[in-house]
Design a protein around this motif. Structure first.
Motif, PDB file in Angstrom:
ATOM      1  N   GLU A  68       0.738  -1.319   0.124  1.00 46.65           N
ATOM      2  CA  GLU A  68      -0.064   0.104  -0.161  1.00 46.65           C
ATOM      3  C   GLU A  68       0.805   1.195   0.166  1.00 46.65           C
ATOM      4  N   GLU A  69       1.954   1.411   0.755  1.00 51.15           N
ATOM      5  CA  GLU A  69       2.805   2.260   0.772  1.00 51.15           C
ATOM      6  C   GLU A  69       3.588   2.541  -0.559  1.00 51.15           C
ATOM      7  N   PHE A  70       3.834   1.340  -0.981  1.00 53.79           N
ATOM      8  CA  PHE A  70       4.557   1.666  -2.218  1.00 53.79           C
ATOM      9  C   PHE A  70       3.766   2.168  -3.397  1.00 53.79           C
ATOM     10  N   GLU A  71       2.413   1.857  -3.508  1.00 47.68           N
ATOM     11  CA  GLU A  71       1.715   2.331  -4.258  1.00 47.68           C
ATOM     12  C   GLU A  71       1.457   3.699  -4.091  1.00 47.68           C
ATOM     13  N   ARG A  72       1.187   4.026  -3.018  1.00 53.40           N
ATOM     14  CA  ARG A  72       0.732   5.609  -2.534  1.00 53.40           C
ATOM     15  C   ARG A  72       1.929   6.452  -2.949  1.00 53.40           C
ATOM     16  N   THR A  73       3.186   5.954  -2.426  1.00 55.25           N
ATOM     17  CA  THR A  73       4.427   6.669  -2.961  1.00 55.25           C
ATOM     18  C   THR A  73       4.604   7.029  -4.425  1.00 55.25           C
ATOM     19  N   GLY A  74       4.215   5.915  -5.092  1.00 54.37           N
ATOM     20  CA  GLY A  74       4.132   6.163  -6.715  1.00 54.37           C
ATOM     21  C   GLY A  74       3.468   7.174  -7.187  1.00 54.37           C
ATOM     22  N   ALA A  75       2.115   7.133  -6.678  1.00 53.09           N
ATOM     23  CA  ALA A  75       1.003   8.264  -6.808  1.00 53.09           C
ATOM     24  C   ALA A  75       1.572   9.602  -6.576  1.00 53.09           C
ATOM     25  N   ARG A  76       2.029   9.615  -5.527  1.00 45.70           N
ATOM     26  CA  ARG A  76       2.643  11.052  -4.965  1.00 45.70           C
ATOM     27  C   ARG A  76       3.936  11.364  -5.835  1.00 45.70           C
ATOM     28  N   ILE A  77       4.743  10.640  -6.242  1.00 47.35           N
ATOM     29  CA  ILE A  77       5.900  11.029  -7.260  1.00 47.35           C
ATOM     30  C   ILE A  77       5.110  11.640  -8.479  1.00 47.35           C
ATOM     31  N   VAL A  78       4.156  10.997  -9.004  1.00 50.47           N
ATOM     32  CA  VAL A  78       3.464  11.479 -10.303  1.00 50.47           C
ATOM     33  C   VAL A  78       2.871  12.936  -9.986  1.00 50.47           C
ATOM     34  N   ALA A  79       2.216  12.857  -8.824  1.00 44.77           N
ATOM     35  CA  ALA A  79       1.654  14.175  -8.468  1.00 44.77           C
ATOM     36  C   ALA A  79       2.369  15.531  -8.471  1.00 44.77           C
ATOM     37  N   ASN A 115      12.021  11.299 -18.357  1.00 41.26           N
ATOM     38  CA  ASN A 115      10.852  11.719 -19.194  1.00 41.26           C
ATOM     39  C   ASN A 115       9.912  12.164 -18.362  1.00 41.26           C
ATOM     40  N   PRO A 116       9.700  13.572 -17.855  1.00 38.33           N
ATOM     41  CA  PRO A 116       8.837  13.858 -16.935  1.00 38.33           C
ATOM     42  C   PRO A 116       7.271  13.624 -17.400  1.00 38.33           C
ATOM     43  N   ALA A 117       7.238  13.510 -18.500  1.00 42.06           N
ATOM     44  CA  ALA A 117       5.632  13.154 -19.229  1.00 42.06           C
ATOM     45  C   ALA A 117       5.397  11.829 -18.590  1.00 42.06           C
ATOM     46  N   ALA A 118       6.386  11.013 -18.426  1.00 44.35           N
ATOM     47  CA  ALA A 118       5.995   9.528 -17.941  1.00 44.35           C
ATOM     48  C   ALA A 118       6.911   9.214 -16.637  1.00 44.35           C
ATOM     49  N   PRO A 119       6.714   9.768 -15.435  1.00 41.27           N
ATOM     50  CA  PRO A 119       7.706   9.866 -14.133  1.00 41.27           C
ATOM     51  C   PRO A 119       8.187   8.329 -14.120  1.00 41.27           C
ATOM     52  N   HIS A 120       7.565   7.325 -14.124  1.00 40.59           N
ATOM     53  CA  HIS A 120       8.160   6.079 -13.793  1.00 40.59           C
ATOM     54  C   HIS A 120       8.919   5.306 -15.086  1.00 40.59           C
ATOM     55  N   GLU A 121       8.726   5.936 -15.998  1.00 43.03           N
ATOM     56  CA  GLU A 121       9.395   5.126 -17.302  1.00 43.03           C
ATOM     57  C   GLU A 121      10.812   4.868 -17.154  1.00 43.03           C
ATOM     58  N   ALA A 122      11.628   5.719 -16.567  1.00 46.13           N
ATOM     59  CA  ALA A 122      13.005   5.473 -16.461  1.00 46.13           C
ATOM     60  C   ALA A 122      13.438   6.627 -15.580  1.00 46.13           C
ATOM     61  N   GLY A 123      14.341   6.383 -14.656  1.00 43.08           N
ATOM     62  CA  GLY A 123      15.109   7.307 -13.848  1.00 43.08           C
ATOM     63  C   GLY A 123      16.128   7.019 -12.839  1.00 43.08           C
ATOM     64  N   LEU A 124      17.011   8.143 -12.479  1.00 44.70           N
ATOM     65  CA  LEU A 124      18.059   7.755 -11.650  1.00 44.70           C
ATOM     66  C   LEU A 124      17.565   8.481 -10.241  1.00 44.70           C
ATOM     67  N   TRP A 125      17.849   7.649  -9.145  1.00 41.05           N
ATOM     68  CA  TRP A 125      17.492   8.071  -7.950  1.00 41.05           C
ATOM     69  C   TRP A 125      18.481   7.829  -6.986  1.00 41.05           C
ATOM     70  N   SER A 126      18.538   8.690  -5.989  1.00 38.34           N
ATOM     71  CA  SER A 126      19.504   8.907  -4.727  1.00 38.34           C
ATOM     72  C   SER A 126      18.827   8.497  -3.524  1.00 38.34           C
TER      73      SER A 126
END
Length: 205
Positions: A68-79, A115-126
């Motif tokens: 649940e926390e994983f899903e909500r964090t994903g939605a928050r990143i998009v928002a 790709n800011p238009a598709a936040p989860h498509e690919a990224g680099l995270w610290s």
């Protein structure tokens, strides 16, 4: 797929292998695609007390207290992703993903979506381990238990100084519901005001 040749180094730069620089960087780094770990470095594995071969190709969901926390964090990143694809927050994550009782800890996460238009498509995270600065709230003094997943999310945003309306917008809650969670936090931590609550959350543990 063959690798593209590395770009030439700028004048005066040392002849550094960028793969080595990624692997040995002092901060946890992950390359992601569709919220799966494509690659990670040694610091990241140390933070989560696991091994690279157990993470590559796996979903980030392994590193959260609950799906649940994983899903909500994903939605928050998009928002909350800005126009340039940047995002950052503090969140509770879980060490030792193979252990269902893995330790929970606060982690600062910052990233760049390619790709800011598709936040989860690919990224680099610290990833930065905050456990020396902030502990996950332990059992309350009256024994009513540790914070729930939603209470932790509200608490993290209260610590940032956000108001009920802002928190509600980010978490998909009404301001009134946020106030209900705030009231629960006040009772659990034995605080009489929001400023006192924030101080207790920061000092928890």
């Amino acid at each position: 797929m063959p690798r593209s040749p590395a770009p030439p180094l700028p004048p005066g730069a040392c002849d550094t292998d960028y793969r080595t620089a990624f692997a040995l960087a002092p901060v946890g780094l992950v390359i992601s695609r569709e919220r799966r770990m494509v690659d990670c470095n040694q610091a990241f594995c140390r933070i989560f007390r696991t091994h690279r071969e157990l993470l590559i190709g796996q979903s980030f969901a392994l590193l959260y207290p609950s799906h649940e926390e994983f899903e909500r964090t994903g939605a928050r990143i998009v928002a909350r992703l800005d126009a340039e694809g940047h995002y950052a927050d503090d969140r509770v994550m879980k060490r030792s993903p193979s252990d269902p009782r893995g330790e929970l800890f606060w982690c600062h996460v910052a990233g760049q979506a390619l790709n800011p238009a598709a936040p989860h498509e690919a990224g680099l995270w610290s990833f930065e381990d905050l456990s020396d600065k902030r502990a996950v709230a332990p059992l309350a003094a009256d024994g009513r238990g540790a914070l729930t997943a939603r209470e932790r999310e509200v608490a993290a945003l209260l610590i940032e100084g956000q108001r009920s309306k802002q928190i509600g917008r980010q978490l998909g809650l009404s301001p009134r519901t946020v106030d209900v969670y705030r009231g629960r936090l006040l009772r659990k931590l034995g605080a009489s005001s929001t400023p006192e609550l924030v101080q207790k959350l920061l000092a928890a543990g």
